[in-house]
Structures are given as structure tokens and as C-alpha cells.
Scaffold this motif. Structure first.
Motif, PDB file in Angstrom:
ATOM      1  N   ILE A   4      -4.041  -7.229  -5.620  1.00 41.25           N
ATOM      2  CA  ILE A   4      -5.043  -6.992  -4.833  1.00 41.25           C
ATOM      3  C   ILE A   4      -4.930  -5.916  -4.313  1.00 41.25           C
ATOM      4  N   ASN A   5      -3.826  -5.738  -3.859  1.00 39.54           N
ATOM      5  CA  ASN A   5      -3.192  -4.451  -2.708  1.00 39.54           C
ATOM      6  C   ASN A   5      -3.815  -3.184  -3.906  1.00 39.54           C
ATOM      7  N   LEU A   6      -3.243  -3.320  -4.872  1.00 45.80           N
ATOM      8  CA  LEU A   6      -3.458  -1.923  -5.932  1.00 45.80           C
ATOM      9  C   LEU A   6      -5.062  -1.769  -6.014  1.00 45.80           C
ATOM     10  N   PHE A   7      -5.830  -2.985  -6.438  1.00 49.63           N
ATOM     11  CA  PHE A   7      -7.379  -2.866  -6.548  1.00 49.63           C
ATOM     12  C   PHE A   7      -7.800  -2.230  -5.203  1.00 49.63           C
ATOM     13  N   LYS A   9      -6.365  -0.278  -3.087  1.00 46.69           N
ATOM     14  CA  LYS A   9      -6.139   1.015  -2.857  1.00 46.69           C
ATOM     15  C   LYS A   9      -6.884   2.012  -3.862  1.00 46.69           C
ATOM     16  N   SER A  10      -7.050   1.674  -5.133  1.00 45.12           N
ATOM     17  CA  SER A  10      -7.491   2.326  -6.116  1.00 45.12           C
ATOM     18  C   SER A  10      -8.928   2.689  -5.768  1.00 45.12           C
ATOM     19  N   ILE A  11      -9.590   1.771  -4.909  1.00 42.74           N
ATOM     20  CA  ILE A  11     -10.966   1.904  -4.832  1.00 42.74           C
ATOM     21  C   ILE A  11     -11.097   2.828  -3.502  1.00 42.74           C
ATOM     22  N   PHE A  12     -10.335   2.618  -2.559  1.00 42.03           N
ATOM     23  CA  PHE A  12     -10.824   3.441  -1.372  1.00 42.03           C
ATOM     24  C   PHE A  12      -9.826   4.613  -1.022  1.00 42.03           C
ATOM     25  N   VAL A  13      -8.306   4.198  -1.147  1.00 44.99           N
ATOM     26  CA  VAL A  13      -7.408   5.284  -0.599  1.00 44.99           C
ATOM     27  C   VAL A  13      -7.429   6.343  -1.593  1.00 44.99           C
ATOM     28  N   ASP A  14      -7.165   5.944  -2.944  1.00 41.42           N
ATOM     29  CA  ASP A  14      -7.010   6.852  -4.011  1.00 41.42           C
ATOM     30  C   ASP A  14      -8.198   7.230  -4.574  1.00 41.42           C
ATOM     31  N   ASN A  15      -9.395   7.102  -3.851  1.00 45.12           N
ATOM     32  CA  ASN A  15     -10.719   7.083  -4.681  1.00 45.12           C
ATOM     33  C   ASN A  15     -10.709   8.790  -5.407  1.00 45.12           C
ATOM     34  N   MET A  16     -11.116   8.336  -6.751  1.00 45.25           N
ATOM     35  CA  MET A  16     -11.168   9.462  -7.711  1.00 45.25           C
ATOM     36  C   MET A  16     -11.922  10.772  -7.197  1.00 45.25           C
ATOM     37  N   ILE A  17     -13.116  10.253  -6.745  1.00 41.33           N
ATOM     38  CA  ILE A  17     -13.830  11.432  -6.206  1.00 41.33           C
ATOM     39  C   ILE A  17     -13.287  12.202  -4.872  1.00 41.33           C
ATOM     40  N   PHE A  18     -13.212  11.383  -3.579  1.00 42.66           N
ATOM     41  CA  PHE A  18     -12.737  11.841  -2.353  1.00 42.66           C
ATOM     42  C   PHE A  18     -11.075  12.444  -2.135  1.00 42.66           C
ATOM     43  N   GLU A 138       3.574   5.335 -13.785  1.00 42.01           N
ATOM     44  CA  GLU A 138       4.420   4.399 -14.444  1.00 42.01           C
ATOM     45  C   GLU A 138       3.878   2.891 -13.962  1.00 42.01           C
ATOM     46  N   TYR A 139       2.814   2.367 -14.349  1.00 41.55           N
ATOM     47  CA  TYR A 139       2.526   0.999 -13.814  1.00 41.55           C
ATOM     48  C   TYR A 139       3.326  -0.100 -14.848  1.00 41.55           C
ATOM     49  N   GLN A 140       3.986  -1.081 -14.316  1.00 42.63           N
ATOM     50  CA  GLN A 140       4.703  -2.011 -14.999  1.00 42.63           C
ATOM     51  C   GLN A 140       4.243  -2.688 -16.037  1.00 42.63           C
ATOM     52  N   THR A 141       2.941  -3.510 -15.729  1.00 40.04           N
ATOM     53  CA  THR A 141       2.193  -4.265 -16.504  1.00 40.04           C
ATOM     54  C   THR A 141       1.054  -3.937 -17.060  1.00 40.04           C
ATOM     55  N   ILE A 142       0.532  -4.308 -18.200  1.00 41.59           N
ATOM     56  CA  ILE A 142      -0.688  -3.882 -18.617  1.00 41.59           C
ATOM     57  C   ILE A 142      -1.638  -4.489 -17.501  1.00 41.59           C
ATOM     58  N   ALA A 143      -1.544  -5.670 -16.957  1.00 47.36           N
ATOM     59  CA  ALA A 143      -2.563  -6.095 -15.646  1.00 47.36           C
ATOM     60  C   ALA A 143      -2.759  -5.056 -14.663  1.00 47.36           C
ATOM     61  N   GLU A 144      -1.652  -4.450 -14.188  1.00 49.41           N
ATOM     62  CA  GLU A 144      -1.492  -3.388 -13.403  1.00 49.41           C
ATOM     63  C   GLU A 144      -2.525  -2.372 -13.717  1.00 49.41           C
ATOM     64  N   ALA A 145      -2.276  -1.782 -14.980  1.00 48.96           N
ATOM     65  CA  ALA A 145      -3.030  -0.841 -15.384  1.00 48.96           C
ATOM     66  C   ALA A 145      -4.510  -0.993 -15.433  1.00 48.96           C
ATOM     67  N   THR A 146      -4.971  -2.398 -15.962  1.00 51.39           N
ATOM     68  CA  THR A 146      -6.491  -2.670 -15.859  1.00 51.39           C
ATOM     69  C   THR A 146      -6.873  -2.833 -14.713  1.00 51.39           C
ATOM     70  N   VAL A 147      -6.353  -3.521 -13.597  1.00 53.58           N
ATOM     71  CA  VAL A 147      -6.693  -3.571 -12.045  1.00 53.58           C
ATOM     72  C   VAL A 147      -6.936  -2.058 -11.686  1.00 53.58           C
ATOM     73  N   PHE A 148      -5.964  -1.307 -11.925  1.00 52.92           N
ATOM     74  CA  PHE A 148      -5.951   0.264 -11.549  1.00 52.92           C
ATOM     75  C   PHE A 148      -7.498   0.718 -11.917  1.00 52.92           C
ATOM     76  N   SER A 149      -7.672   0.434 -13.320  1.00 55.04           N
ATOM     77  CA  SER A 149      -8.757   1.186 -14.001  1.00 55.04           C
ATOM     78  C   SER A 149      -9.881   0.635 -13.438  1.00 55.04           C
ATOM     79  N   LEU A 150     -10.149  -0.673 -13.156  1.00 48.53           N
ATOM     80  CA  LEU A 150     -11.323  -1.310 -12.427  1.00 48.53           C
ATOM     81  C   LEU A 150     -11.479  -0.843 -11.340  1.00 48.53           C
ATOM     82  N   GLU A 203      -2.740  -1.795   4.152  1.00 44.78           N
ATOM     83  CA  GLU A 203      -1.913  -2.664   3.376  1.00 44.78           C
ATOM     84  C   GLU A 203      -2.806  -3.996   3.307  1.00 44.78           C
ATOM     85  N   PHE A 204      -2.920  -4.459   2.127  1.00 44.18           N
ATOM     86  CA  PHE A 204      -3.487  -5.739   2.299  1.00 44.18           C
ATOM     87  C   PHE A 204      -2.573  -6.963   1.722  1.00 44.18           C
TER      88      PHE A 204
END
Lengths: 204, 214
Positions: A4-7, A9-18, A138-150, A203-204
């Protein structure tokens, strides 16, 4: 919890555009109306969600140093990492092509709304960027990679819909002439980026 | 545009100089913004990035222009992407071998040259229907125009954000003693967009025909 934290974070903090300016070309070109930007945003979320996990598998089972160990112990020290750019872009181009055909078959109405944007996506930096970040961090599991991409996809979607809405309103405002259109869009994106920085370090 | 003292024949000269100013890829054609902005905190990585993009655009323009008549139109995007990706891999390996620090700083943005719209844009718009030599010059010009914007942005960000230029301190110590502080805002990504916005403002007030109507 970590996911959830990663999710978030990738929406708001590490936003692709901003935060990374990825996908700026189509972001500026297609953000004139909210309707088209919703279409493009959805297509980006969709393609990103498919390509990043595929590229994760390719990276971990084919390209990384020692990834080929499942073939036999003599392959243990082969490092094909230098091929990753060409592999990733090939996967993205193929998936875009495939997705286009599948959507056309299954849902013609969705195809009609996404249709013109799909080919554009193959050269959208945000898509390749997501795969490259996935590799670099270097995400550890495929779940992390998927959540990050979403998360990254949704972040991109939010950004383009946001600026499209602002630009629609902007037609009624009195912008200095040389700044009209492109110039003011840049400055607005900058201001939006500054406001998104408020999420930094959460942090969440 | 009147040109005196041209070294190259006038046409070729124009091909090279137009993208520096009148048809600048970043601020007029709106190409290649993605990577242009993320690497401009310091002058050094900005310069390396500009150089890499120029090499990739120029070389891929030549290659595509050579084989432009044999590429089937339907699959041309894949062909173009493969050629670009190959060139980018070469650049990436070279950077890793000779300037490892900068290559680490640029991180994913070297790979993102592949999807840099300048490269694809010039291939589609120019190299697909022009001779190799002209395509090469066009590539050089557009790379240089891109580099120009990158360096302008990096100049202001490094000067105001760190007080240095090319890693050398230019703001004297006495300034800091008198209470001057570096502006941390310039190190953050959003400031880049605002600087580019201002560059566009200045550029368009000098070229009034570029002003958008709506």
C-alpha cells in the motif's frame, strides 16, 4: 502494508509527470480537452499494467546476471543486461499492437475511444520509464512491480486529467500573449508539481 | 533569414541553424521534453545528455535515410525503434565505460533516449523522405537545438541552486558571509518547467508569428 505504501508513493510522491517529467510530449499535446485526456490516460494505465510485469519476468529470468541459472549451472555467470533496452521496447511495441487487436475484437466502443491513442503509447516515455525504474530500483517480487506500475499509471492519469481541466478553464482567462498555449501549460505543470511535493516523505 | 559568411552551402546551413532558433525542437516543436528536464540540475550531465542525443539523432537519421525506400510502411515504427535502441545501447555502454559517474547520475534517462520524441519525430518528419547528408545535418541541428535549451536551463538551475557552474564555485564566499543563500527551489524538478515556460515567453515575444491564437 508495504505494498500500500508503494502504491500511494508511486501515485503521489514519485509521480511520473511531476517528479520525472516522463510522457511529457503526449501530456502536452493531448491535454486540450478532458475527454481525450481521459482516453489517453486510461490507455497508459492499461499498457503500463501489462508491460511492467512482463518486463519484470524477462529481466529476472533472462537478462540479469545469473538469471539464466534455471537452464543449468553453466549459465550462471551470463549477464545479458545490456540487451534490456531493446528487449523492453520490443515488448512494449508488441504489447501495444496486441492490446490494440484484442480491444478491437472484444470491445469496439472502447476501441473507438482509445483507438488513435494506442499507437502513440509505444513511444510514450512513461511506459518505457516505468520498466526502467522497475529494473533500477530492484523490486523484490512481481507483486511489487505490478503495484508500482498500477500506481505510476494512475498518477499519470491524474496528472493529465488535472491539466486538461485547468486548460479548459484557461480559455476564459487573460494570459499574456506570448505565453498562450504551450508556455502557460509548462508553468502550470510546474506549479502543480510544487503542490504535489507536499506529499514528499509521507509514510502510510 | 539572411546569412553572411556561411561555411556550408546556404541550404545546408539553414538546415543546421533553423532548429537552433526558429524551429527549436523543445520549445517550438514540443519534442523531447521528457528527458530534457530531468537531467538539468548541473551543467555537466546536461552537456553529456545533449551530446548523446545529438549523436543518436544524427546517426539514426543517416541510417533510416539510407534504407528509407526499403522499409515497409506498416512496420516502420518497429524498424526505427530497433535502430534507435541499438544506437542507444552503444551510447550507454560507452558512457558506462568512460564517464561512469555521470552515467549513474543520468540513470534511466539514457535508456529513455529511445522514446525521446525528438529522435522519432525527426525520423518520421525528415529522414523518411530526404537524402542521407541532409538528414545528418538535420539531426545535428536538432540535437544542437535541444542541447541549447538544456544548457540554458542547467545554467540557471546550477547557478541559482548550488552557486556553482560546471562544478566550480562562482558565487564568492563573501556573498555567503553577507547572508546570501542558495535557492533550494531550483534544485527541485518543478522549477525546470517554470524556467522553460519563461524561455518560451521570451522566445515567442521575439518571434510573434509563433504565438498561439485560440
Amino acid at each position: 502494508m508495504n505494498l500500500i505504501n508503494l502504491f500511494v508513493k508511486s501515485i503521489f510522491v514519485d509521480n511520473m509527470i511531476f517528479a520525472y517529467f516522463l510522457g511529457m510530449c503526449s501530456y502536452l499535446a493531448v491535454s486540450k480537452t478532458v475527454k481525450t485526456s481521459v482516453g489517453l490516460g486510461m490507455a497508459v494505465v492499461f499498457v503500463m499494467l501489462i508491460t511492467v510485469p512482463i518486463n519484470y519476468l524477462i529481466d529476472n529470468y533472462l537478462l540479469k546476471k545469473g538469471a539464466l541459472v534455471w537452464l543449468g549451472s553453466e549459465f550462471a555467470d551470463i549477464d545479458l543486461n545490456f540487451l534490456s533496452f531493446i528487449m523492453f521496447i520490443a515488448v512494449i511495441a508488441a504489447v501495444v499492437q496486441l492490446v490494440e487487436m484484442i480491444i478491437e475484437k472484444i470491445s469496439p466502443s472502447l476501441y473507438a475511444s482509445l483507438g488513435i491513442f494506442l499507437p502513440l503509447i509505444a513511444v510514450n516515455c512513461a511506459i518505457l520509464g516505468a520498466s526502467l525504474f522497475m529494473q533500477e530500483r530492484e523490486y523484490q517480487t512481481i507483486a511489487e512491480a505490478t503495484v508500482f506500475s498500477l500506481g505510476s499509471g494512475i498518477g499519470w492519469f491524474l496528472a493529465i486529467v488535472g491539466i486538461a481541466a485547468i486548460r479548459e478553464r484557461m480559455q476564459y482567462s487573460n494570459v499574456p500573449k506570448p505565453l498562450k498555449g504551450l508556455g502557460i501549460s509548462f508553468i502550470i505543470t510546474g506549479l502543480m508539481g510544487i503542490s504535489f511535493m507536499a506529499f514528499l516523505g509521507m509514510e502510510f | 533569414m539572411e546569412q553572411k559568411n556561411t561555411i556550408l552551402p546556404t541550404n545546408t546551413h539553414k538546415l543546421f541553424t533553423a532548429p537552433l532558433n526558429r524551429t527549436n525542437p523543445v520549445i517550438v516543436q514540443v519534442l523531447g521534453i521528457c528527458s530534457a528536464l530531468a537531467v538539468t540540475v548541473n551543467l555537466k550531465p546536461a552537456f553529456v545528455m545533449a551530446l548523446s542525443v545529438t549523436v543518436v539523432v544524427a546517426l539514426s537519421n543517416i541510417i533510416i535515410s539510407q534504407i528509407r525506400n526499403t522499409i515497409p510502411t506498416r512496420i516502420r515504427i518497429i524498424v526505427q525503434l530497433t535502430i534507435i535502441a541499438t544506437l542507444v545501447i552503444l551510447i550507454d555502454q560507452l558512457l558506462k565505460a568512460f564517464v561512469y559517474d555521470i552515467s549513474k547520475q543520468l540513470s534511466v534517462f539514457v535508456g529513455l533516449i529511445i522514446t525521446n520524441c525528438i529522435v522519432m519525430g525527426r525520423l518520421e518528419a525528415f529522414a523518411m523522405n530526404n537524402k542521407p547528408w541532409n538528414a545528418f545535418i538535420d539531426g545535428l541541428g536538432n540535437g544542437a537545438g535541444y542541447g541549447l535549451i538544456l544548457l540554458i536551463v542547467a545554467f540557471f538551475r546550477e547557478l541559482l541552486g548550488y552557486g556553482t557552474l560546471w562544478d566550480y564555485q562562482v558565487v564568492p564566499d563573501s556573498f555567503y558571509e553577507a547572508g546570501y543563500e542558495n535557492n533550494g527551489l531550483f534544485i527541485l524538478p518543478p522549477m525546470t518547467l517554470i524556467i522553460v515556460g519563461i524561455i518560451i515567453w521570451v522566445h515567442r515575444s521575439r518571434h510573434e508569428d509563433l504565438i498561439e491564437k485560440q
